[in-house]
Design an enzyme around this catalytic site. Sequence first.
Site, PDB file in Angstrom:
ATOM      1  N   GLY A  12       7.896   9.279   3.072  1.00  2.00           N
ATOM      2  CA  GLY A  12       6.633   8.540   2.932  1.00  2.00           C
ATOM      3  C   GLY A  12       5.444   9.479   2.769  1.00  2.00           C
ATOM      4  O   GLY A  12       5.602  10.706   2.704  1.00  2.00           O
ATOM      5  N   THR A  37       9.541   1.884   1.392  1.00  2.00           N
ATOM      6  CA  THR A  37       8.168   2.187   0.949  1.00  2.00           C
ATOM      7  C   THR A  37       7.990   3.682   0.655  1.00  2.00           C
ATOM      8  O   THR A  37       6.994   4.071   0.063  1.00  2.00           O
ATOM      9  CB  THR A  37       7.114   1.729   1.987  1.00  2.00           C
ATOM     10  N   TYR A 147       2.419  -5.589  12.565  1.00  2.00           N
ATOM     11  CA  TYR A 147       2.228  -4.135  12.640  1.00  2.00           C
ATOM     12  C   TYR A 147       1.599  -3.772  13.988  1.00  2.00           C
ATOM     13  O   TYR A 147       2.105  -2.932  14.727  1.00  2.00           O
ATOM     14  CB  TYR A 147       1.325  -3.705  11.484  1.00  2.00           C
TER      15      TYR A 147
END
Length: 325
Positions: A12, A37, A147
């Site tokens: 990432g 991601t 989150y």
Amino acid sequence: MRKKILITGGAGFLGSHLCSRFLKEDFHVIAMDNLITGSLKNIEEFFKLENFEFHHHDVSKYVHVPGEIDYILHFASPASPIDYLKIPIQTLKVGSLGTHNLLGLARVKKARILIASTSEVYGDPTVHPQPESYWGNVNPIGPRSVYDEAKRFQEAITMAYHTFHGVETRIVRIFNTYGPKMRLNDGRVLPAFVGQVLKGMDLTVYGDGSQTRSFCYVDDLVEGIYRLLFSDYALPVNIGNPQEITIKEFADEIISLTGTSQKVSYVDLPIDDPKQRKPDITKARELLGWEPKVNRSEGLKITLDYFKSIPIEEWNITPKEFKSN
Ligand code: UDP
């Protein structure tokens, strides 16, 4: 013998910069990522190095790494509001189950573990700037809660492993960070604005643009994390740049830096978008002797050059497997 470090989310944005730093410090780096991601492009330059290895794995499932590990950096998680709204369950799982797995691994390997937390634990803060002693103002059932609450649980379980099992833990609360290797279409404000400039579109300012953020250049953040890992402090530490700016001013800054004639257009403010955010970095200054060095104009120039080097077709590549399970 080289020290071994496991970096989850290693492909990432932040994870790949951490890989780079620890490789330079001559660690043996094991990057782990499920590539939902993250992207192999961020780390492809490391594969030729003998002190680098990559494990394609989802840390929400049982994590096995053979041999000794000295340090773990847990950075696996979607981190942009657009991403975690698309994959809410995976976001909750990596912050909770994933963190549990890595704490368990740290315990058996007798490794020191540093957990990536976030300024989102402060929610829409009513205390400004935010010191670590502030408990936050989080909506537990709003869209961002997948989150925010995962990260709050992550801090709780990390402290529990520290006090109950004696695991050596560190917690960094990361404020908005930018730099090369940010995913181009992750929806965060900087890639969004730059993408719009490059595609000839208006810059979408959410709400009236009076909400504030404080942007830290990635190299400064990495230095703060490096110092925290080697400190002996187990409570959370804010790392971020206290230079605060409204989002409208930020859009104007991008417009003037790129020299574009494009305009701003105003769209609806997302639910629970924090109105203000700025780290109190007194602790990092006193404990780690750390403070940011790169100012925004310098950091933005480097980041813009990176974005401009990416062919426009690549801006639209969306991560695979964007399904929630
Ligand atoms: N934002 C914006 N336009 C965009 C994307 C984001 O005005 O195209 C705003 C967003 O509402 C927020 C700020 O920019 O107030 C930072 O958003 P980002 O998604 O980068 O991260 P956040 O700090 O909200 O986690």
